[in-house]
Design a protein around this motif. Sequence first.
Motif, short mmCIF file in Angstrom:
data_model
loop_
_atom_site.label_atom_id
_atom_site.label_comp_id
_atom_site.label_asym_id
_atom_site.label_seq_id
_atom_site.Cartn_x
_atom_site.Cartn_y
_atom_site.Cartn_z
N UNK A 1 55.99 -15.58 8.96
CA UNK A 1 57.50 -15.24 9.21
C UNK A 1 57.38 -13.86 9.64
N UNK A 2 57.98 -13.03 9.13
CA UNK A 2 58.27 -11.55 9.47
C UNK A 2 57.03 -10.67 8.62
N UNK A 3 56.66 -11.34 7.69
CA UNK A 3 55.44 -10.52 6.93
C UNK A 3 54.08 -10.60 7.49
N UNK A 4 53.25 -9.70 7.48
CA UNK A 4 51.75 -9.77 7.77
C UNK A 4 51.05 -9.82 6.36
N UNK A 5 50.20 -10.74 6.31
CA UNK A 5 49.54 -10.93 4.92
C UNK A 5 48.08 -10.92 5.19
N UNK A 6 47.43 -10.40 4.27
CA UNK A 6 46.02 -10.35 4.24
C UNK A 6 45.37 -10.99 2.86
N UNK B 1 36.26 -28.85 -1.71
CA UNK B 1 37.34 -27.85 -1.29
C UNK B 1 38.22 -27.63 -2.50
N UNK B 2 38.11 -28.64 -3.53
CA UNK B 2 38.77 -28.19 -4.69
C UNK B 2 38.25 -27.31 -5.62
N UNK B 3 36.91 -27.02 -5.52
CA UNK B 3 36.07 -26.25 -6.42
C UNK B 3 36.49 -24.69 -5.47
N UNK B 4 36.49 -24.62 -4.33
CA UNK B 4 36.72 -23.42 -3.29
C UNK B 4 37.99 -23.11 -3.58
N UNK B 5 39.20 -23.70 -3.75
CA UNK B 5 40.35 -23.64 -3.85
C UNK B 5 40.76 -22.87 -5.40
N UNK B 6 39.96 -23.16 -6.26
CA UNK B 6 40.15 -22.59 -7.64
C UNK B 6 39.56 -21.13 -7.56
N UNK B 7 38.72 -20.80 -6.47
CA UNK B 7 38.62 -19.37 -6.31
C UNK B 7 39.45 -18.49 -5.07
N UNK B 8 40.38 -19.48 -4.80
CA UNK B 8 41.31 -18.80 -3.41
C UNK B 8 42.24 -17.78 -3.89
N UNK B 9 41.91 -16.46 -3.49
CA UNK B 9 42.94 -15.44 -3.82
C UNK B 9 44.48 -15.76 -3.18
N UNK B 10 45.33 -15.22 -3.85
CA UNK B 10 46.84 -15.07 -3.30
C UNK B 10 46.76 -14.12 -2.37
N UNK B 11 47.21 -14.21 -0.85
CA UNK B 11 47.24 -13.10 -0.04
C UNK B 11 48.26 -12.09 -0.41
N UNK B 12 48.00 -10.99 0.22
CA UNK B 12 48.78 -9.74 -0.18
C UNK B 12 49.42 -9.30 1.00
N UNK B 13 50.78 -8.89 0.83
CA UNK B 13 51.51 -8.45 2.02
C UNK B 13 51.17 -7.04 2.37
N UNK B 14 51.32 -6.70 3.59
CA UNK B 14 50.59 -5.29 4.13
C UNK B 14 51.87 -4.51 4.59
#
Length: 192
Positions: A59-64, A179-192
């Motif tokens: 949307x209007x937010x840029x995330x990383x 992929x479930x294993x990978x998703x367990x380590x997936x971080x939440x993106x941060x807004x910039x």
Amino acid sequence: MGLVDRAKNIIVTPRTEWSVIAAEGGTVGDIYRNYVVPLALIPAICSFVGMSVLGFSLGADHMRVPFFSGLIMAALQFGLGLLIVYLVALVIDALAPRFDGRKGMLPAFKLAAYSYTPAWLTGIFLLVPVLGFLSILGLYGIYLLYVGAPRLMAIPEGKAGLFTTAVVVIALIMSFVLSLVLAAFMPVPAMM
């Protein structure tokens, strides 16, 4: 044969290239070192750069994705990519006799490794996360598996479609679990 020539040939002229591959010697380690590792790095590095360095818009937010979290995610993606190729080779080797083919870990690994080529190459689209959907072009690897099965595993042409379907279904299940294993380590993106 060099990595670039092999990748190009397996994509452009697969029937001819599978015959060349079938006649080659080598070891599983050679194929990992000279082909699988460099190509498996493409989606891992491109995903890291796209998600953690460049970021993406929502949307209007840029995330990383945070830098170190992105590095961990890329390393896991790379490691799981190496693992899945080997697991698929084990499946190919185990299933071949059930479809009147022959067993052989080296040809099974060749079939798995070189069939993954399109999936790894389309990883370049992950540099720009919005283009990630183009990774679907990697499904061309299913066709490569179908064409290569008779040449590497001696699967009769009439059974190659069913063999390919069985391998793909099992590979999808394994990929989903990994992929479930990978998703367990997936971080939440941060807004910039």
